[in-house]
Each structure stands twice: as structure tokens, then as C-alpha cells.
Design an enzyme around this catalytic site. Structure first.
Site, short mmCIF file in Angstrom:
data_model
loop_
_atom_site.label_atom_id
_atom_site.label_comp_id
_atom_site.label_asym_id
_atom_site.label_seq_id
_atom_site.Cartn_x
_atom_site.Cartn_y
_atom_site.Cartn_z
N HIS A 15 0.74 -1.05 0.30
CA HIS A 15 0.04 -0.23 0.19
C HIS A 15 1.07 0.95 0.33
CE1 HIS A 15 -4.31 -2.19 0.99
NE2 HIS A 15 -2.86 -3.08 1.25
N LYS A 70 -9.11 13.35 4.75
CA LYS A 70 -7.99 12.30 4.48
C LYS A 70 -6.95 12.42 6.06
CE LYS A 70 -7.54 13.56 0.70
NZ LYS A 70 -7.14 12.23 -0.57
N ARG A 71 -6.04 11.48 6.58
CA ARG A 71 -5.47 11.44 7.23
C ARG A 71 -4.43 12.69 6.93
NH1 ARG A 71 -4.63 7.87 11.43
NH2 ARG A 71 -3.03 8.91 11.93
N LYS A 93 -0.05 14.20 1.17
CA LYS A 93 -1.13 14.56 0.23
C LYS A 93 -1.67 16.35 0.78
CE LYS A 93 -2.91 10.46 3.49
NZ LYS A 93 -4.36 10.01 2.11
N THR A 153 -8.71 6.45 -1.88
CA THR A 153 -10.28 5.90 -1.63
C THR A 153 -11.49 6.79 -1.65
OG1 THR A 153 -9.91 4.73 0.30
CG2 THR A 153 -9.64 3.59 -1.73
N LYS A 178 -14.79 7.49 -3.17
CA LYS A 178 -16.33 7.90 -2.70
C LYS A 178 -17.09 9.28 -3.29
CE LYS A 178 -13.78 5.17 1.01
NZ LYS A 178 -13.49 5.64 2.25
C1 26Q Z 1 3.06 0.65 10.50
C2 26Q Z 1 3.99 -0.44 11.47
C3 26Q Z 1 4.43 0.58 12.86
C4 26Q Z 1 2.75 1.66 12.63
C5 26Q Z 1 1.88 2.12 12.03
C6 26Q Z 1 2.14 1.34 10.26
C7 26Q Z 1 1.56 1.59 9.82
C8 26Q Z 1 0.11 1.71 9.86
C9 26Q Z 1 -0.86 2.09 8.94
C10 26Q Z 1 1.79 2.41 8.51
C11 26Q Z 1 0.98 1.88 7.73
C12 26Q Z 1 -0.06 2.26 7.27
C13 26Q Z 1 -1.59 2.62 6.72
C14 26Q Z 1 -1.55 2.51 5.59
C15 26Q Z 1 -2.32 3.52 4.90
O1 26Q Z 1 -3.87 3.41 5.04
N1 26Q Z 1 -2.11 3.52 3.02
C16 26Q Z 1 -3.25 3.95 2.24
O2 26Q Z 1 -4.10 2.36 1.92
C17 26Q Z 1 -5.03 2.66 1.05
C18 26Q Z 1 -6.01 1.72 0.57
O3 26Q Z 1 -4.77 1.13 -0.19
C19 26Q Z 1 -4.79 3.83 -0.34
O4 26Q Z 1 -5.63 4.27 -1.06
C20 26Q Z 1 -3.94 4.93 0.52
O5 26Q Z 1 -3.10 5.81 -0.79
C21 26Q Z 1 -2.77 4.39 0.83
O6 26Q Z 1 -1.48 5.86 2.13
#
Ligand code: 26Q
Length: 782
Positions: free
Chosen positions: A329, A517-518, A523, A625, A629
Site C-alpha cells: 500500500h 483524509k489523514r 497529501k 479511496t 467515495k
Molecule cells: C506500520 C508500522 C508501525 C506503525 C504503523 C504502521 C502503519 C499503519 C498503517 C503503516 C501504514 C498504515 C496505513 C497505510 C495506509 O492507509 N495506506 C493507504 O492505503 C490505502 C488503501 O490501499 C490507499 O488507498 C492509500 O493511498 C494508502 O496511503
């Protein structure tokens, strides 16, 4: 489920509550949910049995951002209107159940995607089940105090958790080098639309074997008496609030191993019970790894198969390679997950040994294949004292996929290039999608009714491509007017909600321009903020005239420790306050930063949006995503050619959206020579806007954070080049696109046509399409 029985039971339960004088929405929520759960238990049992009887897929994810279940479940059960009526008849209002908590067991896109996937699979009648963690506290609740983000714990089960069923009989023992805990599963039903199939989301909770040490208690050592319990429960206590990989914390690794080990034990146990022979496991089970977070599953399954099931390492390893698939991702190489070797060795010595063997296996295979040295080094699983999870995932999976066309291309060309050279056949693209049940049928019932009326049936709810048939209405003034009237209604509803929640009044006649979004530098919420300042100064100096009134709405949570992101939130709020105070501008521009943006808030914002801000630097957003929406609800995209935006404008037409900024290809050329300082020196308007960070216009509470943002743009920092997300480079073309959009908006019919066509062409972005593709080309399930 028998609708009549259910309704009769519900009515009698409501009648009882009425007599008792109960008014608490939480009590009402629990009664309704429990009545529904009781009535769907038969179907759920049958579905579980059916899944276990054939080849099935398991979705392993640290995050499932399900949001609020009640309304979605009523919709999928086909009883929404009946329940609404039953409530009204008993003197209650179904709307009051909005007091029910969101299950925010995820950070953002990746977690919400997992939830959409389960919904789609259940609706398509595909055997897919989710496995994750039952965090006691989900993503923090955000408050905005004096413009700053503050965080509070999200105790989402405070009033109960009516949609979960605990299964003690399936509890699993989890072993770390110095600790042993119990993983207890809670199952959540995932109701397919029309309720013909129910999937299961199994979330594990960590508990101690013994709650309490009586001996210590009797010695009056009260804290020590509960020590084991507290330490055990720590593991599933809280969701990590970063949505990038900054944290290499031991507890996070424990969480990962915890739910992977529990899930694999469960899967193996069920397989043996249903099919007898462990050797056929890979014929009946396939596991999708949602990013690298559950990749520790790979050595763990090898451990279980060799230690408990008597397989040799080679047999177990071959089986693992068949079972697992990996979804990436994120493009940014620095975000790929790595764990210190020493940490894994200390916490999970047996797992470390297996990873070591996998690495040896990898080396041997690469030598056999005569891969060149530098390449072997790049792909190594263990190197520099760390375990590279993406490398292990790619090496040990049948298929690897990105989440939008451009993202998959970048993986093949850069992030995982060496892997692609060795195993081209493993790589696939699966462009993300969203479920139209929650993100259109539920969140926009008014628009849904119009769609259903025009199509003459509800087929679009399970086949989103049907919306294409509405294309012809784009030039039908009556229909477009009805469509715009619905948008207006949704805007009024949102305005009322924002007034209640934030105490801020917004004008439903203004353009609703929304970025939700976050909060992340890539972003580029800061770019949006700069563009607003540009408009502001333009109005002040008279260079911008006749701007259609516009409300810029932001919703975003920052990771609690992400300083720059937090500074950007404060900066946006400072801009909002300045404009609010300015009578010359405040009738034309309004800026609102809504607090605690979450799934339920998203449902309201998305239905009301007219302009969808998707402005990440090209090549940084894997897919996105939210963009899908918003499109489905008729918002036009104001965005860059990044992630799924590219496919969105391919579907809906460039002429119906507002695309700006440098492309991935262009940036490859620009970035090596890019000098933001020179750009700022040469361009007075850019300078005017960024100087506000340091010229005393705004107050960062004395933190120096605004100056730090300024420096990051012009001088960079030890860890990055100046303006590495190209804000200043894209600013002018962004403002141009924004102004064009604003001016186009004044022609209601023409703009309504664009919005309509976006809605009509969103079919590709149904997660039903995505899931059907996974099912056919990766999971091979039916
Ligand atoms: C990993 C290790 C330690 C702490 C946190 C994490 C961690 C947690 C969540 C790393 C990444 C995430 C989330 C990532 C994320 O949401 N990515 C998004 O995924 C979506 C679904 O595929 C995409 O549409 C977005 O572009 C992408 O940013």
C-alpha cells in the site's frame, strides 16, 4: 432471517422499553442490535459452515475500520424502513442511534479498504473472512483546542458491543520468549446485501491465563496481584495511531505476532477438523496479507507446520508460498517495514531462526538463478541488522499486488523492481474500490432513491456499472435539477450537523470544497491552505473578483507525534480565524476544520461534497479511496494525476474534472534540479503566501513550528530536500484549476452535468469489482 419474526420481536421489545420509560439511545441500540443478532444467528452459522467446507480466503489485517454497524446492517438486512417505522410507532427515533460509537479499529485507507472488502465478499457470496485485533481503544478521538489537535482515548465498547460474539472455545495460547497470553476471539458478522451470506470478522483479544494472583493479594500487594493481567491485556490495548512506519516498537511487533499466530492456529485447527489432512491446507486456504503488518505469519506458519504437524521445513515452506499473497500500500521506500534482528531474536527466537532459514533459502535460489550480486543484496531479507518485511513477503508469496495502476507500475519500476525482474509472473494490479452500500446507498438515501427511480430497480446496489445507464440524463434539465436539489439537501444536513458539532455556521449555498483524509505532508493539506491564502490576498488586492462563495472543509487526524502535521492543523485553523474576522472576505470564503473526522463523519461530508480535493504529489498516494467515495456522490475531482485519480478521470473524463500539477514523469525530470528558494524569489504571489508562516500574521503558540514548516519548504532538513513534495512548484497551477472550477460552478447546469457524469462513471470503483478480481486471479475461490 425471517423478517416477520424479527419485526414482531423488535416491536414487543420496544414496547417494553416504552413502558419502562427508557430513552437512552445506547439501550435502544443494544436492544435493536441484540434482536437482529439473535435472528441472524442461524444464517450466520450456515455461512460459517459453508466457508469452512470449501476453498476460502482469509484477509489478515492489523486494521478493520468498520465504523458504525447499526445502520449499514439494517440496510443489508433489508429492514431499514421497517425498523425506522417500528421505532417511530413506539415513540422513538432511529436517528438517535447515531449516538452509537464508531468502531475505529483502523487509521485510514488501509483499514477502511479491509472493511469494504469484507462487505463486498459477503455480498458476492464469496468465502472470505477477516482476521485482526480487537483493540480495546481504537483510533484516538480528536479535539481541536485553540486550533491545536488534542487526543483522547477511544473506548468504543463503553456501552457494550452488541455486534460481537465471544468464542471461548476457540481461544489460543500465544507464546513469547518471556510471556504467555491467551488470544480470545470475538466474531463480528459481515452481512451481505440482501442477507444471503454472512462473512465473519474474527478479532482477537489478549488476556491473561490467570486474572489475579491471590497469594500476592493476600499479602496486600494489590498492584502486583494484577500484574500478569495488565501485561497480557497491554497487547490488544490500543491501535497504533501512525499510518506510516515510524515506529519500530516492541509492542507493535507483539501485536503483529499475536493476531497472526492466533489466526493461523485457528485456521489449521478448522482445516484439520473439516478436511482431515494437513497436507491439503494450501488447497483449501489462501491468505491475503494487508501490507507487511501481518508478514510475521510466514515464519509462524512454518513453525506451526514443522513443530506441531510434522512437516519438514521444505514442505512447510513450499506450502507457505502457496498460501500467502501480499498487497503493498505504499510506494515510499522509507516507509517499508523493517524490524531489528535483535528484537525478533529476543522476543521470538524460534521465529528468528525460521526467518534466517528463509533468508538462506533465498540466497541459494538467487545463486541458482544466477542473479547479479547487487540485486541479491537489494532483495535480501536479513541485512544491516534488520529483517525487511516487504522482501520476505514478496519472496514467500504467490502473488504481489499494488492498489492502483500507476502504483503497481511504480512498484515494478522502483520499489520492488529487482523482485519484478526475478518473478514477473507474481505481480498483479488490483485497483482499490469502495462499497456502494455504505458509500452511496446508506450515506445518500436521497440520491439512491433518485437512481433507483430512474433505473427502475435496485440492481446498482450490487452492480455499480448500472449507473452508466444514467449518462443520458446529463442533458436533461429536470433530472439535473433534481440531482442538484438533492445535493443541496445533503449540504443543508451537513451544515446543521457542523453547527451542532462544531458550533460553526456554514452557508449551504456556497461551494462545498472538501479535503478529508489523514494529515500527511505528502497529501499536501498545506498546499490547499496556501491556495486559500492566495485567494484571500487576491480578494484583498482586487486581483481576484467575482469568486463564487466557497466553504473549504478539512477533516484530518494527525499522528500524535507528527509535529509538522500538527503544525499544519494549527495553520489551517489560524487561516480560518483570520478570514472569519475579515468582513471583506468572510462572505466569500469560509474555512472549517471539523474535529474527530471518522467513518460516520465521512458519510455526511461525502454526500454533501461538490469538490473533492485529491492533491497529493504525483507518485506518492498509492491509490486513495476517499476520491472514489466522493466521485460516487457526484463531486468533481480537483486533483493531481496520482494514484486512482488517474483512473477516475479516465472513467469520468478530464473535461469533467480539474486536473493540475506535475506528473510522475515530469517530476522525475524536475526534482533533481528543483530549487524552491528560487521559485519563491521569482514569484511574488508564492512568496506572499509562504511568508505568512514567519511574518507574524499567524500565531503558532510560540512553538516555532510555523517557522519549521517554512524552513522545510525553503531549506529542507537533514532527512529531506527543500520542499520535497513540490508544494511551491504546483501552487500556481493548482490555484488556476481552483479558480477555473469556481468560475465553472456559476453555470449550475453545466457544473451539475459534470457532477452527474462523475457519478454515472464510478462503476469501476466498486469494491465488488476489486474483490471479484482478487477472487478470480489471486484467491481462486468461488
Ligand atoms: C506500520 C508500522 C508501525 C506503525 C504503523 C504502521 C502503519 C499503519 C498503517 C503503516 C501504514 C498504515 C496505513 C497505510 C495506509 O492507509 N495506506 C493507504 O492505503 C490505502 C488503501 O490501499 C490507499 O488507498 C492509500 O493511498 C494508502 O496511503
Amino acid at each position: 432471517m425471517n423478517k416477520q419474526t424479527f419485526l414482531a420481536e423488535l416491536k414487543s421489545n420496544l414496547e417494553e422499553l416504552r413502558k419502562e420509560g427508557v430513552t437512552s439511545p445506547h439501550v435502544l441500540h443494544n436492544v435493536l442490535s441484540e434482536t437482529a443478532m439473535k435472528n441472524l444467528s442461524g444464517l450466520w452459522k450456515d455461512s460459517k459452515k459453508a466457508h469452512l467446507g470449501k476453498r476460502r480466503a482469509c484477509y489478515f489485517s492489523m486494521e478493520f475500520l468498520i465504523g458504525r454497524s447499526i445502520f449499514n446492517n439494517l440496510l443489508c438486512l433489508g429492514i431499514y424502513s421497517d425498523v425506522e417505522k417500528a421505532f417511530a410507532e413506539a415513540g422513538f427515533s432511529l436517528n438517535d442511534l447515531e449516538a452509537a460509537e464508531d468502531a475505529a479499529l483502523g487509521n485510514g485507507g488501509l483499514g477502511r479498504l479491509a472493511a469494504c472488502f469484507l462487505d463486498s465478499a459477503a455480498t458476492l457470496n464469496l468465502p472470505l473472512d477477516g482476521y485482526g485485533i480487537r483493540y480495546k481503544y481504537g483510533l484516538f478521538k480528536q479535539k481541536i483546542e485553540n486550533g491545536f489537535q488534542t487526543e483522547e482515548a477511544d473506548n468504543w465498547t463503553k456501552y457494550g458491543d452488541a455486534w460481537s460474539v465471544r468464542h471461548d472455545e476457540d481461544a489460543v495460547e500465544i507464546n513469547y520468549s518471556d510471556q504467555k497470553v491467551l488470544a480470545v476471539p470475538y466474531d463480528i458478522p459481515i452481512i451481505g446485501y440482501g442477507a444471503k451470506n454472512i462473512g465473519t470478522l474474527r478479532l482477537w483479544q489478549s488476556e491473561a491465563f490467570e486474572d489475579f494472583d491471590f497469594k500476592l493479594f493476600n499479602d496486600q500487594k494489590y498492584l502486583e496481584a494484577s500484574r500478569e493481567k495488565v501485561l497480557a491485556e497491554d497487547i490488544s490495548r490500543v491501535l497504533y495511531p501512525n499510518d506510516d512506519t515510524r515506529e519500530g516498537k516492541k509492542l507493535r511487533l507483539k501485536q503483529q505476532y499475536f493476531f497472526c499466530s492466533a489466526s493461523l492456529n485457528d485456521i489449521i485447527k478448522k482445516h484439520k477438523k473439516n478436511h482431515g489432512d494437513i497436507k491439503t491446507l494450501a488447497d483449501f486456504v489462501t491468505i491475503q496479507l494487508n501490507d507487511t503488518h501481518p508478514v510475521i505469519s510466514i515464519p509462524e506458519i512454518i513453525r506451526l507446520l514443522t513443530q506441531n504437524e510434522g512437516l519438514t521445513f521444505d514442505e512447510a515452506f513450499a506450502m507457505a508460498k502457496k498460501i500467502f499473497n501480499y498487497t503493498n500500500h505504499t510506494i515510499m521506500p522509507e516507509a517499508l517495514e523493517k524490524w531489528d534482528e535483535s528484537l525478533i531474536k529476543e522476543l521470538l527466537p524460534e521465529i528468528y531462526d525460521i526467518i534466517f532459514m528463509i533468508n538462506e533459502e533465498y540466497l541459494a535460489e538467487m545463486y541458482r538463478k544466477d542473479i547479479k550480486k547487487e540485486s541479491i543484496e537489494v532483495m535480501k531479507i536479513i541485512k544491516g541488522g534488520q529483517v525487511h518485511m516487504a522482501n520476505m513477503a514478496t519472496y514467500c508469496s504467490s502473488y504481489v499486488n499494488g492498489v492502483a495502476q500507476i502504483h503497481t507500475e511504480i512498484l515494478k519500476a522502483n520499489t520492488l523492481h529487482d523482485w519484478y525482474t526475478v518473478y514477473p509472473e507474481r505481480f498483479q494490479n488490483k485497483t482499490n474500490g469502495i462499497t456502494q452500500r455504505r458509500w452511496l446507498a446508506l450515506c445518500n438515501r436521497e440520491l439512491s432513491a433518485l437512481i433507483t427511480e430512474l433505473l427502475g430497480n435496485e440492481d446498482w446496489v450490487t452492480n455499480l456499472d448500472e449507473l452508466k445507464k444514467l449518462t443520458g440524463y446529463a442533458d436533461n434539465a429536470d433530472i439535473i435539477n433534481r440531482f442538484l436539489a438533492i445535493k443541496k439537501t445533503k449540504k443543508e444536513q451537513l451544515a446543521k450537523f457542523i453547527l451542532d458539532r462544531e458550533g460553526i455556521k456554514i452557508d449551504p449555498d456556497s461551494i462545498f470544497d472538501i479535503q478529508i483524509k489523514r494529515l500527511h505532508e505528502y497529501k499536501r493539506q498545506l498546499l490547499n491552505a496556501f491556495s486559500i491564502l492566495w485567494l484571500y490576498f487576491g480578494i484583498k488586492d482586487g486581483s481576484i473578483k467575482d469568486l463564487a462563495p466557497v466553504t473549504f472543509i478539512f477533516g484530518a487526524k494527525s499522528a500524535p507525534g507528527y509535529r509538522r502535521a500538527k503544525a499544519i492543523i494549527k495553520f489551517i485553523n489560524e487561516i480560518a480565524a483570520m478570514i472569519e474576522k475579515d468582513d471583506e472576505v468572510n462572505k466569500i470564503i469560509k474555512v472549517v476544520f471539523v474535529s474527530n473526522y471518522n467513518v460516520s463523519y465521512a458519510e455526511k461530508l461525502i454526500a454533501a461534497a461538490e469538490v473533492s480535493e485529491q492533491i497529493s504529489t504525483a507518485g506518492t498516494e498509492a491509490s486513495g479511496t476517499g476520491n472514489m467515495k466522493l466521485m460516487a456522490n457526484g463531486a468533481v475531482t480537483l486533483g493531481t494525476l496520482d494514484g486512482a485519480n488517474i483512473e477516475i478521470v479516465e472513467e469520468a473524463g478530464k473535461e469533467n474534472n480539474y486536473i493540475f500539477g506535475a506528473t510522475v514523469k515530469e517530476l522525475e525530470k524536475i526534482m533533481p534540479e528543483y530549487c524552491s528558494r528560487k521559485l519563491a524569489a521569482d514569484n511574488e504571489k508564492i512568496r506572499r503566501v509562504i511568508e505568512t508562516l514567519v511574518d507574524g500574521t499567524f500565531d503558532d503558540g510560540g512553538s516555532g513550528d510555523f517557522r519549521e514548516l517554512y524552513t522545510s519548504l525553503l531549506d529542507g532538513a537533514s532527512w529531506h530536500e527543500p520542499d520535497n513534495y513540490y508544494l511551491l512548484g504546483d501552487l500556481e497551477s493548482y490555484v488556476e484549476a481552483k479558480l477555473k472550477c469556481n468560475s465553472d460552478y456559476k453555470d449550475k447546469a453545466a457544473f451539475g452535468r459534470k457532477m452527474w457524469l462523475n457519478m454515472c462513471n464510478c462503476g469501476k470503483f466498486s469494491s465488488d469489482r476489486t474483490i471479484a478480481d482478487y477472487a478470480e486471479n489471486i484467491w481462486k475461490i468461488k
